[in-house]
Design a protein around this motif. Sequence first.
Motif, PDB file in Angstrom:
ATOM      1  N   SER A  53     -14.669 122.381  -0.803  1.00 39.71           N
ATOM      2  CA  SER A  53     -14.783 121.277   0.489  1.00 39.71           C
ATOM      3  C   SER A  53     -13.815 120.186   0.321  1.00 39.71           C
ATOM      4  CB  SER A  53     -16.283 121.202   0.782  1.00 39.71           C
ATOM      5  OG  SER A  53     -16.853 120.468  -0.105  1.00 39.71           O
ATOM      6  N   GLY A  54     -13.968 119.733  -0.768  1.00 41.64           N
ATOM      7  CA  GLY A  54     -13.337 118.359  -1.234  1.00 41.64           C
ATOM      8  C   GLY A  54     -14.465 117.121  -1.161  1.00 41.64           C
ATOM      9  N   LEU A  55     -15.520 117.511  -0.535  1.00 40.87           N
ATOM     10  CA  LEU A  55     -16.680 116.782  -0.420  1.00 40.87           C
ATOM     11  C   LEU A  55     -17.337 116.571  -1.688  1.00 40.87           C
ATOM     12  CD1 LEU A  55     -18.202 117.647   3.187  1.00 40.87           C
ATOM     13  CD2 LEU A  55     -16.638 115.736   2.427  1.00 40.87           C
ATOM     14  N   ALA A  56     -18.028 115.287  -1.853  1.00 40.25           N
ATOM     15  CA  ALA A  56     -18.942 115.243  -3.274  1.00 40.25           C
ATOM     16  C   ALA A  56     -19.632 116.519  -3.497  1.00 40.25           C
ATOM     17  CB  ALA A  56     -19.655 113.872  -3.300  1.00 40.25           C
ATOM     18  N   PRO A  57     -19.655 117.283  -4.665  1.00 46.41           N
ATOM     19  CA  PRO A  57     -20.348 118.281  -4.902  1.00 46.41           C
ATOM     20  C   PRO A  57     -21.750 118.059  -5.352  1.00 46.41           C
ATOM     21  CG  PRO A  57     -18.821 118.172  -6.580  1.00 46.41           C
ATOM     22  CD  PRO A  57     -18.687 116.854  -5.534  1.00 46.41           C
ATOM     23  N   GLN A  58     -21.878 116.972  -5.806  1.00 46.40           N
ATOM     24  CA  GLN A  58     -23.292 116.473  -6.375  1.00 46.40           C
ATOM     25  C   GLN A  58     -23.742 114.980  -6.104  1.00 46.40           C
ATOM     26  OE1 GLN A  58     -23.591 117.502 -10.473  1.00 46.40           O
ATOM     27  NE2 GLN A  58     -22.049 115.944 -11.007  1.00 46.40           N
ATOM     28  N   PRO A  59     -24.885 114.526  -5.821  1.00 45.74           N
ATOM     29  CA  PRO A  59     -25.748 115.591  -5.491  1.00 45.74           C
ATOM     30  C   PRO A  59     -25.356 116.212  -4.014  1.00 45.74           C
ATOM     31  CG  PRO A  59     -26.704 113.352  -5.047  1.00 45.74           C
ATOM     32  CD  PRO A  59     -25.239 113.103  -5.754  1.00 45.74           C
ATOM     33  N   PHE A  60     -26.168 117.229  -3.703  1.00 48.39           N
ATOM     34  CA  PHE A  60     -26.107 117.957  -2.372  1.00 48.39           C
ATOM     35  C   PHE A  60     -27.339 118.433  -1.870  1.00 48.39           C
ATOM     36  CE2 PHE A  60     -25.715 121.602  -5.161  1.00 48.39           C
ATOM     37  CZ  PHE A  60     -26.540 122.606  -4.389  1.00 48.39           C
TER      38      PHE A  60
END
Length: 290
Positions: free
Chosen positions: A133-140
């Motif tokens: 996605s390009g969004l921060a993968p953690q935390p989710f």
Amino acid sequence: MQLQKSYENHPSGTLYLVPTPIGNLEDMTFRAVRTLQEVDLIAAEDTRNTRKLLTHFEIDTPQISFHEHNTQERIPQLVGKLLAGQSIAQVSDAGMPSISDPGHELVRACIAADIPVVPLPGAIAGVTALVASGLAPQPFYFFGFLERKKKEQAEQLESLKNREETMIFYESPFRLKDLLKNIAAVMGGDRQVVICRELTKRFEEFIRGSAEELVLWAEETEIRGEICLMIAGNDNPEKPVEENFDELSLKELVEMLMAEQGLSSKDAIKEAAKIRNLKKQEVYQAYHGF
């Protein structure tokens, strides 16, 4: 307390949670195929859908339907078969069982009956979409499906808008446009959103942009296919007015932080400790009544 040693001999059978492909059949693992071949029974969300998968991999294990409308009837039957020594594989229509699909109640029933529950690794749409996605993968934060009605959905989004983690949702293509409008209205038109459509399939695509940009895209696009939607976390979450905190007990403070900021009890305890300048253990003990 219960200790499960998954691969020791048990008097009962074993419940295997077997993930299936979310689109591309090549994502089926060797172990998943072997497990479906070796178990005595497959509990399938939709036996017609699973039959296509079984036929493709030449698996002739019998099936039994297990879906949200027959769980109360089926669980005692399946537990009975497991206690009699049969092994059962549970599958959903796509992806990991129990994630936005039936299965959690069966797992709990098996644990209560001391029947081993063995998960197999495999496809899960939310995490697969997240990493690209390009969004921060953690935390989710995985949410799944929001309420369908606009008002209830807006209330849910309101409770989530201050979360700092990337949020993952599933949605129908027919409701996606209205959801995007709700996100823009509640979380702001500049909040970053990513839509993944038809994940792992031929027409897979990612649409990345602000909520406002994606609303315009949805207005001009005929949306089809399976949808996974991700919303960026809030970089500047609103904090409750601290001057009211002094009037609250530690337990009330933790509960308020959980309700207003959507925090877990662990994170709320940590935040309350910062606010009151206390050790986390003190807040933990006050919250749990020790």
